[in-house]
Design a protein around this motif. Structure first.
Motif, PDB file in Angstrom:
ATOM      1  N   UNK A 175      29.779  23.441  41.025  1.00  0.00           N
ATOM      2  CA  UNK A 175      29.350  22.607  39.894  1.00  0.00           C
ATOM      3  C   UNK A 175      28.158  23.151  39.134  1.00  0.00           C
ATOM      4  N   UNK A 176      27.414  24.095  39.722  1.00  0.00           N
ATOM      5  CA  UNK A 176      26.253  24.657  39.032  1.00  0.00           C
ATOM      6  C   UNK A 176      26.571  25.962  38.299  1.00  0.00           C
ATOM      7  N   UNK A 177      27.835  26.386  38.372  1.00  0.00           N
ATOM      8  CA  UNK A 177      28.219  27.659  37.753  1.00  0.00           C
ATOM      9  C   UNK A 177      29.120  27.393  36.553  1.00  0.00           C
ATOM     10  N   UNK A 178      28.643  27.654  35.337  1.00  0.00           N
ATOM     11  CA  UNK A 178      29.479  27.421  34.147  1.00  0.00           C
ATOM     12  C   UNK A 178      30.733  28.289  34.158  1.00  0.00           C
ATOM     13  N   UNK A 179      31.770  27.779  33.530  1.00  0.00           N
ATOM     14  CA  UNK A 179      33.024  28.519  33.378  1.00  0.00           C
ATOM     15  C   UNK A 179      33.191  28.852  31.905  1.00  0.00           C
ATOM     16  N   UNK A 180      32.768  30.018  31.463  1.00  0.00           N
ATOM     17  CA  UNK A 180      32.852  30.359  30.034  1.00  0.00           C
ATOM     18  C   UNK A 180      34.281  30.633  29.602  1.00  0.00           C
ATOM     19  N   UNK A 181      34.463  30.613  28.306  1.00  0.00           N
ATOM     20  CA  UNK A 181      35.785  30.776  27.709  1.00  0.00           C
ATOM     21  C   UNK A 181      36.448  32.086  28.134  1.00  0.00           C
ATOM     22  N   UNK A 182      35.709  33.191  28.128  1.00  0.00           N
ATOM     23  CA  UNK A 182      36.308  34.462  28.460  1.00  0.00           C
ATOM     24  C   UNK A 182      36.799  34.487  29.906  1.00  0.00           C
ATOM     25  N   UNK A 183      36.007  33.911  30.813  1.00  0.00           N
ATOM     26  CA  UNK A 183      36.423  33.872  32.212  1.00  0.00           C
ATOM     27  C   UNK A 183      37.643  32.981  32.386  1.00  0.00           C
ATOM     28  N   UNK A 184      37.679  31.867  31.676  1.00  0.00           N
ATOM     29  CA  UNK A 184      38.828  30.965  31.736  1.00  0.00           C
ATOM     30  C   UNK A 184      40.094  31.681  31.279  1.00  0.00           C
ATOM     31  N   UNK A 185      40.026  32.381  30.156  1.00  0.00           N
ATOM     32  CA  UNK A 185      41.202  33.087  29.671  1.00  0.00           C
ATOM     33  C   UNK A 185      41.603  34.214  30.621  1.00  0.00           C
ATOM     34  N   UNK A 186      40.625  34.849  31.231  1.00  0.00           N
ATOM     35  CA  UNK A 186      40.949  35.906  32.180  1.00  0.00           C
ATOM     36  C   UNK A 186      41.684  35.352  33.395  1.00  0.00           C
ATOM     37  N   UNK A 187      41.301  34.166  33.870  1.00  0.00           N
ATOM     38  CA  UNK A 187      41.999  33.549  34.994  1.00  0.00           C
ATOM     39  C   UNK A 187      43.459  33.276  34.627  1.00  0.00           C
ATOM     40  N   UNK A 188      43.680  32.857  33.407  1.00  0.00           N
ATOM     41  CA  UNK A 188      45.048  32.575  32.974  1.00  0.00           C
ATOM     42  C   UNK A 188      45.867  33.862  32.919  1.00  0.00           C
ATOM     43  N   UNK A 189      45.303  34.907  32.316  1.00  0.00           N
ATOM     44  CA  UNK A 189      46.006  36.190  32.276  1.00  0.00           C
ATOM     45  C   UNK A 189      46.293  36.676  33.694  1.00  0.00           C
ATOM     46  N   UNK A 190      45.328  36.527  34.596  1.00  0.00           N
ATOM     47  CA  UNK A 190      45.527  36.956  35.979  1.00  0.00           C
ATOM     48  C   UNK A 190      46.687  36.242  36.645  1.00  0.00           C
ATOM     49  N   UNK A 191      46.862  34.971  36.340  1.00  0.00           N
ATOM     50  CA  UNK A 191      47.967  34.213  36.934  1.00  0.00           C
ATOM     51  C   UNK A 191      49.315  34.689  36.442  1.00  0.00           C
ATOM     52  N   UNK A 192      49.347  35.313  35.264  1.00  0.00           N
ATOM     53  CA  UNK A 192      50.616  35.811  34.725  1.00  0.00           C
ATOM     54  C   UNK A 192      51.081  37.085  35.426  1.00  0.00           C
ATOM     55  N   UNK A 193      50.203  37.729  36.207  1.00  0.00           N
ATOM     56  CA  UNK A 193      50.607  38.950  36.890  1.00  0.00           C
ATOM     57  C   UNK A 193      51.736  38.685  37.875  1.00  0.00           C
ATOM     58  N   UNK A 194      51.732  37.516  38.521  1.00  0.00           N
ATOM     59  CA  UNK A 194      52.727  37.195  39.555  1.00  0.00           C
ATOM     60  C   UNK A 194      54.156  37.105  39.026  1.00  0.00           C
ATOM     61  N   UNK A 195      54.474  36.128  38.140  1.00  0.00           N
ATOM     62  CA  UNK A 195      53.518  35.135  37.664  1.00  0.00           C
ATOM     63  C   UNK A 195      53.364  34.002  38.676  1.00  0.00           C
ATOM     64  N   UNK A 196      52.158  33.410  38.661  1.00  0.00           N
ATOM     65  CA  UNK A 196      51.865  32.273  39.527  1.00  0.00           C
ATOM     66  C   UNK A 196      51.718  31.031  38.655  1.00  0.00           C
ATOM     67  N   UNK A 197      52.819  30.652  38.033  1.00  0.00           N
ATOM     68  CA  UNK A 197      52.778  29.544  37.079  1.00  0.00           C
ATOM     69  C   UNK A 197      52.421  28.221  37.751  1.00  0.00           C
ATOM     70  N   UNK A 198      52.999  27.941  38.885  1.00  0.00           N
ATOM     71  CA  UNK A 198      52.727  26.678  39.564  1.00  0.00           C
ATOM     72  C   UNK A 198      51.247  26.575  39.912  1.00  0.00           C
TER      73      UNK A 198
END
Length: 503
Positions: A295-318
């Motif tokens: 809760x003390x660590x912000x989640x910036x936009x770039x990191x959020x988008x990177x997490x989404x791109x990372x999930x597409x590698x599988x893809x790990x949609x669920x």
């Protein structure tokens, strides 16, 4: 293991991703011999694997100068009577460890390959155990914001990048300026010779395909088989590169939205996924999101988008849908996005430096930078920052030129056929790159299309896996225009079902 968030934004966002071609005379010149043979001994970490090193020149243009040790790992063929030779592997990145890939059997090769080949991995120069590029963690923590908003921001990045280059060069030594793929091509040929193989049999993933492409170009008559999985196109300038990466990111997001609309397993099923995602991005821009379980660590936009791109590698949609809901409601568990480990004094910075020596993607001022952002927003309205592409270009701003291995079209004249395999919906190395690369290579290339999703195609069903195996074992190539049907995502990947990119 996840690096601290800011380091991850600067380094791990990059594409597991882009001189005149060597002349025929240059290609025919034998490289200087490697110093001594390889002494193989059981690895301390895994006695089933043998470890060794190969002494090589830091600068191949000064072969009698300073040297480094190329770290190696080998799993010997399980059926020595049927052994064909060595299968040298590279997991891409750049910056991924081939030694660790052999330890962990990352590629999931079938017994058809492991029985007939010694599987040999190496840490490319500047990576892992092969004289890694080291840089200050404290300096990494001082990086400006990746998304710039003024010429002053642009100037800060130029000054910061120069400071980083000086720091990393001082900590690393002369090898810092010689980690381009062209140098690794020479290392690979020395490794082939030291292994006792007259010709190279090679499997390369992602950035490892660039190594295979350029090996075929420089040493065409020393190739037995090159299997290239999820391909880079090393011919694109800044505009073409950024447009391609934006298109690829949007294509993968569109596929996720389509799946979520059809499958009740999606935690966002029945919702307007694009609207949900747009609101989440806006909250990230306002600083309202935090890392799950932190809760003390912000989640910036770039990191959020990177997490989404990372999930597409599988893809790990669920898993992606679940973590997006959890982020939105602040209920995510730390297991999906682990807490960062305590930073050390030094960290590896090999990904950035390798890419900056392989890709000349100049942006000259803030106005030009902003024009690329606007173009990306039109091509990829849901992934408009293109986090991996923008991180690459921003981290390479001010790179001294000429770089060792700039983009150019391939010129391969080899007495063999290279196998290229790519998914239609790859989030890192888009399908158009494979098509373009195959066209550049020409009659020496055979492209097999996997009609599914994700990055790293070997192991995604019988069709693609058997095509790889037949090629590597018996040099049998698929028919022209061959395609393999998509396998459901939960059955397709040879990787463990975990969230995030793998190479």
């Amino acid at each position: 293991m996840r690096k601290p968030v800011l380091i991850g934004v600067l380094l791990a966002l990059l594409l597991p991703l882009l001189a005149a071609p060597p002349t025929a005379a240059a290609s025919a010149i034998a490289p200087p011999a490697a110093s001594a043979a390889i002494t193989w001994t059981p690895c301390a970490e895994n006695s089933a694997v043998e470890c060794g090193t190969l002494t090589l020149p830091v600068d191949w243009n000064a072969p009698t100068g300073e040297t480094f040790e190329l770290a190696l790992a080998r799993r010997k063929a399980t059926d020595p009577a049927a052994r064909i030779g060595s299968l040298v592997v590279n997991p891409g990145g750049p910056g991924s460890s081939g030694v660790r890939a052999v330890f962990e059997e990352t590629f999931g090769f079938t017994s058809e390959l492991t029985s007939r080949f010694d599987i040999v991995g190496f840490d490319p120069r500047g990576v892992g155990r092969s004289h890694p590029i080291l840089c200050s963690v404290a300096l990494a923590g001082q990086a400006p914001e990746v998304i710039m908003r003024s010429q002053a921001d642009f100037d800060r990045w130029l000054a910061y990048n120069e400071q980083v280059r000086q720091d990393c060069r001082a900590r690393t030594g002369p090898l810092f300026d010689h980690v381009d793929t062209g140098s690794v091509v020479r290392d690979l040929d020395a490794l082939r010779a030291a292994l006792g193989d007259d010709k190279l049999t090679y499997y390369g993933l992602s950035h490892g395909t660039l190594l295979g492409q350029q090996y075929a170009e420089r040493f065409p008559h020393r190739v037995r088989a090159l299997a290239l999985d999820s391909n880079l196109d090393h011919s694109l300038d800044t505009t073409a590169f950024l447009k391609a990466v934006a298109w690829t990111a949007q294509d993968s997001f569109d596929e996720f939205v389509t799946w979520c609309a059809k499958d009740t397993a999606c935690a966002l099923h029945g919702q307007d996924v694009r609207a949900f995602w747009g609101k989440l991005r806006a909250r990230a821009d306002r600083g309202e999101l935090h890392m799950p379980g932190q809760p003390d660590t912000p989640l910036p936009r770039m990191t959020l988008e990177n997490e989404v791109i990372g999930a597409f590698y599988g893809p790990y949609w669920k898993e992606l849908a679940e973590v997006l809901v959890a982020i939105d409601t602040s209920t995510a568990t730390p297991q999906l996005m682990p807490a960062a480990p305590a930073p050390a004094e030094e960290t590896y910075n090999n990904t950035v430096q390798i890419m900056c020596q392989d890709f000349d993607l100049p942006i000259h001022d803030y106005r030009e930078y902003y024009s690329y952002l606007r173009t990306a927003a039109k091509i990829a309205p849901d992934m408009r920052y293109g986090p991996r592409a923008m991180s690459l270009t921003v981290n390479c701003l001010g790179q001294p030129t000429p770089i060792p291995n700039p983009q150019r079209r391939l010129h391969v004249d080899a007495p063999l056929t290279l196998l290229l395999v790519n998914a239609l919906h790859d989030p890192a190395t888009g399908y158009p790159w494979a098509v373009s690369t195959a066209r550049q290579i020409g009659r020496e290339a055979r492209l097999l299309t996997y009609e599914g999703w994700g990055h790293h195609i070997y192991g995604r069903g019988e069709c693609v896996t058997s095509a790889f195996d037949r090629y590597l074992v018996s040099l049998t190539v698929p028919a022209k225009g061959a395609r393999c049907a998509a396998v459901p995502p939960d059955q397709a990947s040879s990787y463990p079902a975990r969230f995030g990119p793998k190479s």
